[in-house]
Enzyme design. Structure first.
Site, short mmCIF file in Angstrom:
data_model
loop_
_atom_site.label_atom_id
_atom_site.label_comp_id
_atom_site.label_asym_id
_atom_site.label_seq_id
_atom_site.Cartn_x
_atom_site.Cartn_y
_atom_site.Cartn_z
N CYS A 54 0.86 -1.19 0.00
CA CYS A 54 0.00 0.00 0.00
C CYS A 54 0.89 1.23 0.00
O CYS A 54 1.88 1.29 0.74
CB CYS A 54 -0.89 -0.02 1.24
SG CYS A 54 -1.96 1.43 1.37
N GLU A 58 -8.96 -0.85 -2.55
CA GLU A 58 -9.31 0.58 -2.56
C GLU A 58 -10.63 0.85 -1.86
O GLU A 58 -10.77 1.86 -1.16
CB GLU A 58 -9.33 1.13 -4.00
CG GLU A 58 -8.04 1.00 -4.78
CD GLU A 58 -6.80 1.49 -4.05
OE1 GLU A 58 -6.90 2.39 -3.20
OE2 GLU A 58 -5.71 0.94 -4.32
NI NI Z 1 -3.58 1.17 -0.19
#
Ligand code: NI
Length: 158
Positions: free
Chosen positions: A88, A131
């Site tokens: 991420c 997401e």
């Molecule tokens: Ni992310």
């Protein structure tokens, strides 16, 4: 367009739930354009608005097929499972195996407010799941099964 600062772990905005978009206007288009530019600047495959400090339900994705903006995305079905390594942009340098749905169907609005229905498998299903989690304040580390050594090839941050 402008590159915005990507918020990282420890910033409490990443843990907040985002609000639905009620108005699609110039300001929202600017946000979307900036998010796409920001995502490309760090070689990401997806970025959610809270990652740039905006608590709105907006995500951008590009898994190599061109940029896609999703406003108010909502998962309407998911099935199967896949376990792959992911990272991420908000948790740089950390990689781990995460279980995600193998297939996912999302409805959303595009940047012009038109209804969209996206069916994703594989990588797209993974990114859509990652997401949309961001919009709920969920980070991939919440779902990691096993951490792996950093800088593994083929890993992409979202
Ligand atoms: Ni992310």
């Amino acid at each position: 367009m402008a590159i915005r600062q990507v918020r990282t772990k420890g910033d409490e905005i990443l843990r907040k739930k985002c609000k639905p978009v009620s108005k699609i206007d110039k300001k929202l288009h600017e946000l979307i354009d900036d998010m796409i530019e920001t995502m490309y600047s760090v070689n990401g495959v997806g970025l959610a608005a809270p990652q740039v400090g905006i608590l709105k339900r907006v995500v951008v994705i590009d898994i190599g097929e061109g940029p896609m903006a999703l406003i108010n995305p909502e998962i309407i079905s998911e099935s199967g499972e896949q376990i792959e390594v992911e990272g991420c942009l908000s948790i740089p340098g950390i990689w781990g195996e995460v279980k995600r749905p193998a297939q996912i169907v999302v409805k959303a609005l595009d940047r012009d407010g038109k209804s969209l229905r996206i069916e994703g498998t594989g990588m797209l299903a993974r990114v859509l799941s990652h997401e949309t989690d961001h919009l709920e304040g969920i980070l991939f580390e919440d779902k990691v099964i096993r951490y792996i050594e950093p800088e593994k090839e083929n890993s992409q941050e979202k």
